[in-house]
Write a protein that holds these residues in place. Sequence first.
Motif, PDB file in Angstrom:
ATOM      1  N   ARG A 484      10.809  -0.944  -2.891  1.00  0.00           N
ATOM      2  CA  ARG A 484      10.720   0.288  -3.663  1.00  0.00           C
ATOM      3  C   ARG A 484       9.428   0.306  -4.459  1.00  0.00           C
ATOM      4  NH1 ARG A 484      12.781   1.510  -8.320  1.00  0.00           N
ATOM      5  NH2 ARG A 484      13.856  -0.454  -8.502  1.00  0.00           N
ATOM      6  N   ILE A 485       9.144  -0.864  -5.096  1.00  0.00           N
ATOM      7  CA  ILE A 485       7.928  -0.978  -5.908  1.00  0.00           C
ATOM      8  C   ILE A 485       6.713  -0.804  -5.015  1.00  0.00           C
ATOM      9  CG2 ILE A 485       6.548  -2.599  -7.251  1.00  0.00           C
ATOM     10  CD1 ILE A 485       9.279  -3.676  -8.254  1.00  0.00           C
ATOM     11  N   ALA A 486       6.766  -1.395  -3.803  1.00  0.00           N
ATOM     12  CA  ALA A 486       5.632  -1.291  -2.893  1.00  0.00           C
ATOM     13  C   ALA A 486       5.387   0.169  -2.535  1.00  0.00           C
ATOM     14  CB  ALA A 486       5.910  -2.101  -1.633  1.00  0.00           C
ATOM     15  N   VAL A 487       6.479   0.867  -2.296  1.00  0.00           N
ATOM     16  CA  VAL A 487       6.332   2.290  -1.962  1.00  0.00           C
ATOM     17  C   VAL A 487       5.744   3.040  -3.154  1.00  0.00           C
ATOM     18  CG1 VAL A 487       7.621   4.390  -1.433  1.00  0.00           C
ATOM     19  CG2 VAL A 487       8.136   2.297  -0.230  1.00  0.00           C
ATOM     20  N   GLN A 488       6.262   2.703  -4.364  1.00  0.00           N
ATOM     21  CA  GLN A 488       5.720   3.335  -5.585  1.00  0.00           C
ATOM     22  C   GLN A 488       4.244   3.027  -5.702  1.00  0.00           C
ATOM     23  OE1 GLN A 488       7.921   1.955  -8.885  1.00  0.00           O
ATOM     24  NE2 GLN A 488       9.614   3.398  -8.581  1.00  0.00           N
ATOM     25  N   THR A 489       3.900   1.747  -5.458  1.00  0.00           N
ATOM     26  CA  THR A 489       2.504   1.316  -5.542  1.00  0.00           C
ATOM     27  C   THR A 489       1.654   2.125  -4.577  1.00  0.00           C
ATOM     28  OG1 THR A 489       3.305  -0.871  -6.003  1.00  0.00           O
ATOM     29  CG2 THR A 489       0.989  -0.687  -5.396  1.00  0.00           C
ATOM     30  N   ARG A 490       2.215   2.252  -3.358  1.00  0.00           N
ATOM     31  CA  ARG A 490       1.468   3.017  -2.366  1.00  0.00           C
ATOM     32  C   ARG A 490       1.226   4.439  -2.868  1.00  0.00           C
ATOM     33  NH1 ARG A 490       3.856   3.493   3.502  1.00  0.00           N
ATOM     34  NH2 ARG A 490       5.506   4.460   2.293  1.00  0.00           N
ATOM     35  N   GLU A 491       2.232   5.035  -3.442  1.00  0.00           N
ATOM     36  CA  GLU A 491       2.077   6.406  -3.952  1.00  0.00           C
ATOM     37  C   GLU A 491       1.047   6.439  -5.060  1.00  0.00           C
ATOM     38  OE1 GLU A 491       5.919   7.640  -5.142  1.00  0.00           O
ATOM     39  OE2 GLU A 491       6.653   7.834  -3.079  1.00  0.00           O
ATOM     40  N   LEU A 492       1.173   5.446  -5.984  1.00  0.00           N
ATOM     41  CA  LEU A 492       0.246   5.397  -7.127  1.00  0.00           C
ATOM     42  C   LEU A 492      -1.172   5.199  -6.632  1.00  0.00           C
ATOM     43  CD1 LEU A 492       2.227   3.256  -9.679  1.00  0.00           C
ATOM     44  CD2 LEU A 492       1.646   5.653  -9.852  1.00  0.00           C
ATOM     45  N   VAL A 493      -1.318   4.260  -5.667  1.00  0.00           N
ATOM     46  CA  VAL A 493      -2.666   3.981  -5.144  1.00  0.00           C
ATOM     47  C   VAL A 493      -3.192   5.224  -4.456  1.00  0.00           C
ATOM     48  CG1 VAL A 493      -3.872   2.650  -3.411  1.00  0.00           C
ATOM     49  CG2 VAL A 493      -2.375   1.502  -4.990  1.00  0.00           C
ATOM     50  N   GLY A 494      -2.299   5.914  -3.743  1.00  0.00           N
ATOM     51  CA  GLY A 494      -2.722   7.167  -3.091  1.00  0.00           C
ATOM     52  C   GLY A 494      -3.224   8.144  -4.123  1.00  0.00           C
ATOM     53  N   LYS A 495      -2.471   8.274  -5.231  1.00  0.00           N
ATOM     54  CA  LYS A 495      -2.907   9.189  -6.296  1.00  0.00           C
ATOM     55  C   LYS A 495      -4.241   8.737  -6.852  1.00  0.00           C
ATOM     56  CE  LYS A 495       1.568  10.702  -7.961  1.00  0.00           C
ATOM     57  NZ  LYS A 495       2.585  10.423  -8.961  1.00  0.00           N
ATOM     58  N   PHE A 626     -10.586   1.096  -3.161  1.00  0.00           N
ATOM     59  CA  PHE A 626      -9.262   1.739  -3.266  1.00  0.00           C
ATOM     60  C   PHE A 626      -8.707   2.077  -1.892  1.00  0.00           C
ATOM     61  CE2 PHE A 626      -8.635   2.109  -7.704  1.00  0.00           C
ATOM     62  CZ  PHE A 626      -7.300   2.480  -7.812  1.00  0.00           C
ATOM     63  N   GLY A 627      -9.641   2.486  -0.997  1.00  0.00           N
ATOM     64  CA  GLY A 627      -9.209   2.727   0.381  1.00  0.00           C
ATOM     65  C   GLY A 627      -8.567   1.473   0.946  1.00  0.00           C
ATOM     66  N   ASP A 628      -9.303   0.348   0.700  1.00  0.00           N
ATOM     67  CA  ASP A 628      -8.736  -0.931   1.180  1.00  0.00           C
ATOM     68  C   ASP A 628      -7.374  -1.168   0.552  1.00  0.00           C
ATOM     69  OD1 ASP A 628     -10.973  -1.232   2.603  1.00  0.00           O
ATOM     70  OD2 ASP A 628     -11.889  -2.800   1.346  1.00  0.00           O
ATOM     71  N   ILE A 629      -7.354  -0.888  -0.809  1.00  0.00           N
ATOM     72  CA  ILE A 629      -6.089  -1.133  -1.523  1.00  0.00           C
ATOM     73  C   ILE A 629      -4.997  -0.240  -0.952  1.00  0.00           C
ATOM     74  CG2 ILE A 629      -4.915  -0.811  -3.744  1.00  0.00           C
ATOM     75  CD1 ILE A 629      -7.546  -1.689  -5.061  1.00  0.00           C
ATOM     76  N   LEU A 630      -5.419   1.043  -0.710  1.00  0.00           N
ATOM     77  CA  LEU A 630      -4.423   1.987  -0.166  1.00  0.00           C
ATOM     78  C   LEU A 630      -3.890   1.472   1.167  1.00  0.00           C
ATOM     79  CD1 LEU A 630      -3.059   4.690  -0.524  1.00  0.00           C
ATOM     80  CD2 LEU A 630      -4.958   5.754   0.662  1.00  0.00           C
ATOM     81  N   GLN A 631      -4.913   1.051   1.990  1.00  0.00           N
ATOM     82  CA  GLN A 631      -4.507   0.517   3.299  1.00  0.00           C
ATOM     83  C   GLN A 631      -3.574  -0.673   3.099  1.00  0.00           C
ATOM     84  OE1 GLN A 631      -8.036   0.151   5.501  1.00  0.00           O
ATOM     85  NE2 GLN A 631      -7.030  -0.356   7.424  1.00  0.00           N
ATOM     86  N   SER A 632      -3.992  -1.550   2.140  1.00  0.00           N
ATOM     87  CA  SER A 632      -3.175  -2.748   1.873  1.00  0.00           C
ATOM     88  C   SER A 632      -1.798  -2.340   1.377  1.00  0.00           C
ATOM     89  CB  SER A 632      -3.851  -3.628   0.818  1.00  0.00           C
ATOM     90  OG  SER A 632      -5.132  -3.972   1.234  1.00  0.00           O
ATOM     91  N   ALA A 633      -1.791  -1.310   0.465  1.00  0.00           N
ATOM     92  CA  ALA A 633      -0.486  -0.858  -0.077  1.00  0.00           C
ATOM     93  C   ALA A 633       0.374  -0.305   1.041  1.00  0.00           C
ATOM     94  CB  ALA A 633      -0.717   0.208  -1.139  1.00  0.00           C
ATOM     95  N   ASP A 634      -0.326   0.475   1.963  1.00  0.00           N
ATOM     96  CA  ASP A 634       0.416   0.984   3.120  1.00  0.00           C
ATOM     97  C   ASP A 634       1.031  -0.171   3.895  1.00  0.00           C
ATOM     98  OD1 ASP A 634       0.406   3.653   2.997  1.00  0.00           O
ATOM     99  OD2 ASP A 634      -1.484   3.930   4.126  1.00  0.00           O
ATOM    100  N   VAL A 635       0.100  -1.101   4.192  1.00  0.00           N
ATOM    101  CA  VAL A 635       0.547  -2.262   4.978  1.00  0.00           C
ATOM    102  C   VAL A 635       1.666  -2.972   4.229  1.00  0.00           C
ATOM    103  CG1 VAL A 635      -0.150  -4.523   5.815  1.00  0.00           C
ATOM    104  CG2 VAL A 635      -1.646  -2.576   6.149  1.00  0.00           C
ATOM    105  N   SER A 636       1.427  -3.094   2.886  1.00  0.00           N
ATOM    106  CA  SER A 636       2.418  -3.822   2.073  1.00  0.00           C
ATOM    107  C   SER A 636       3.751  -3.095   2.072  1.00  0.00           C
ATOM    108  CB  SER A 636       1.861  -3.977   0.660  1.00  0.00           C
ATOM    109  OG  SER A 636       2.859  -4.062  -0.265  1.00  0.00           O
ATOM    110  N   ALA A 637       3.666  -1.736   1.901  1.00  0.00           N
ATOM    111  CA  ALA A 637       4.932  -0.959   1.898  1.00  0.00           C
ATOM    112  C   ALA A 637       5.632  -1.088   3.238  1.00  0.00           C
ATOM    113  CB  ALA A 637       4.641   0.496   1.595  1.00  0.00           C
TER     114      ALA A 637
END
Lengths: 704, 165
Positions: A484-495, A626-637
């Motif tokens: 859930r947190i990963a998904v939240q992170t992904r959303e936050l990183v996306g924002k 941030f793109g990398d992070i977003l990608q990572s967050a995606d991957v992480s989620a």
Amino acid sequence: MNRIIKAVGSFLSAFSGKLNIGQKIMAAGVGIAFAIMVSFGLVGTCITSSTIRHMAESDLAHITDNLYNLCNTHYEINRNIVQNNLNVADYFVNGRVRVMRNTIQQTTVEDQINREKSDISIFPLAVDGRSVFGDNSLIDQITGMIGGTVTLFQVIKKPDGLLRVATSVKKKDGTRAVGTFIPASSPVYQSVVSGQTYLGSAFVVDQWYITAYKPLYEGSEIIGAVYVGVKQSELDILKKSILSLKIGEKGYAYIMDNHEESKGTLVVHPSKTGESLYDARDADGNYYIREMLADKNGSRVLDIVNPEDNSAESKIVNYRSLDTMGWIIVAEADRNETYAPLRILRRVMMTMSIFVLVSIIALSAVFSGSIRRVVGRMKEFLGRISEGDYSSDIPQHDISRHDEFGQMAAMLNVLTANTRELLAKIKQTTEVLTSSIHDLTVSSREISATSNQQAASVKEIVSTMEDSDALSRKVASRIDEVARIAVQTRELVGKGFLIIEENLEKMEQIQKTNSETIEGVKSLGMQIESIWEVVNIINNIADQTKIIAFNAELEAAAAGDAGKNFRIVAGEVRRLADSTVSSTTQIKNKINEIQRSSDSLILASEKGTERIREGAKLSSRLKEVFGDILQSADVSADSSEQIVSSVKQQVVAFEQILITLKQISHGIEDFASTTKSTFKAAESLKESGESLRESLSNYRVSRD
Amino acid sequence: MDNNEILKKLSASGNGEEEQIEQVSYRKLVVFIVGEKQYAVDSAEVKEVVIISDLYFIPFVPAYVAGLINRHGEPHTVIDLGMMLENEKHPGGKVLVMNRQDDRIGFLITDIFRIITVPEKEISAIADAGSTSMLSGSLTLDGDEVFIINTREMYEKLERDIENI
């Protein structure tokens, strides 16, 4: 009866166990003969008894029938007589009787049933105009002619009834029964009042009579009645014939009254006429007379104890009711007397039985002796076998017998030989079996121990797996949270990424604006340059003017006083030029300042530009990062979702493993218990084998 | 001692050939600027001030001779006062054309300042200047010290130097 048979059976079976075969045969013969004799005796006695009773009863029934017919005939005859007498009496009184309505007579009247007395007033009855109340002369005249009794009645009211006005009927005290009346409840009154002539048995004053009543008329009104009657008990012919009747030695017949007023009174009896048996009881205390009176017709056996000398009597009685006269006719026979032939029969049968028994015992003794010897030898032989000695056979002379015992002995010899062979084989097999069972016991004990260990191990595994299962459930729940947190992170990183993009755009705008500003400042500098030039020109001019003015002043100074004014003008011009120069100098200074400012502005702007560029670079790098992070967050989620599903699968798998393990554990426990029982079975098998071997060792199969 | 006596003394010692049209007690001075210092000469010695357009270099002359200028067809020798007085070059755009009969000389100055008339007594002589001093006196003008140039000595030095070449 069944109970007796059972008891005899059990006695026999208990007793027969203790007898040898010869005794048994004898006992059987005697028993059968005895049974036959007894049953013959019993059946014969029963049949005879019932036959005798039946015959006695039917005899008695015939007697009562005959007596009945006799009495009835007697009654009919008497009734005819009474009717004739009535006609005679009627002839005398009819048409001569009137009611004297001019005279009133006071009198006391008495109800003949309940003896109630009452005073009434009547118009007296008169014959030929003369009152007959209490005057019996006419009646006596009639009685003298026809016999029996005659009465003249008057109908009275209140109380209603038929009042005896004149009569030849006497009371017990011997006086005439004038003044008594038949109450309205009597059938006689009812018949007379309705204009009918009454014929039949009737209670007159205090006794029963065979009677006839005829109503007397005055015109159409019934004013009274005339009566004639014969006493029922005064029937001498009948009495004689009944009393002369003898049934066997002790039996006789008698008649009982069954009228309501005198129930149980003996009308005719050899010894007790006039007594009442109404309260007599039999040996069991039953009021048998009352029962008979109620039954009216029937047959019964009576056991009576004579109260005088306590002697017991048993009687067979048959009785029949003669309703017209209200009598019960009874024929009575002595029971012992009746059953005398039966006793003779019993005696004969007893003698026969004894004879038959003796002869059967003799025969049985001879026959069973022979059998007993053979059976004794066979018993001996079977005794050896039962002790395990199969080595001997039955001797030849027994086999050569031609009866069933010979055949049986031959078969026993064959059986013994077969058993010898079989026992040898069993001994051999038992040896092998015992060693196998021993092996089986050892191995089953090992299996049992191993399976117990396995069960324990599997239980440990199960408990560990349960812990793991709980752990994996916890992990699953935690992983859910992480996902859930990963998904939240992904959303936050996306924002954040979007914000950075906006930021970058703003940066570019700023950069653009900044470079425009720099351009503007530069062009301003150019403009100022041109101003500078103009100012320079002005300054030049002012300088030249100043020089010119100066020169003019010099000339004026040279000219002395004449050039004094000129000198003033020149001075003014020079001052103007000076002030112009100073103004331009100020302008120059301002321009310089502006230029310095613009230069520093440009410098600062350029520095700003550089910073902005650096900022933009940083932002773009940030964007990349941030793109990398977003990608990572995606991957992480995605990964965490995959992990969640994996973990859930793992949880399910764990549960399945756990269930399977539990099943295995149960299976192993079952297996352990099974092996335990196998072990026990093997142990018991072993014991059984041992005991089998031991048992077999008792059998001897050869002569050595 | 009164003013006249002082003026006489000064004129006797400083400028013997100077014209004295007006009262001796006053002097008309042209004040100009070389570098950052103010100097003055008598206005009678100055013919005119010009703004230099072209300065022609002259070889083999002392360093304080800046060059020649063309003035209405006549060449004038331009002396760099900064080099002459302080041995230092100063920006100069103007030439003070001197009023001489025998020679045509100009002084290269930074700027002209003003023409003043001052009483003689306000001018103080420089005591130990001697005859070879380029400065003859000084005065205070609006708080600043103004040195009065001894033009004769300057000319002589020029002649001497040129002859020594």
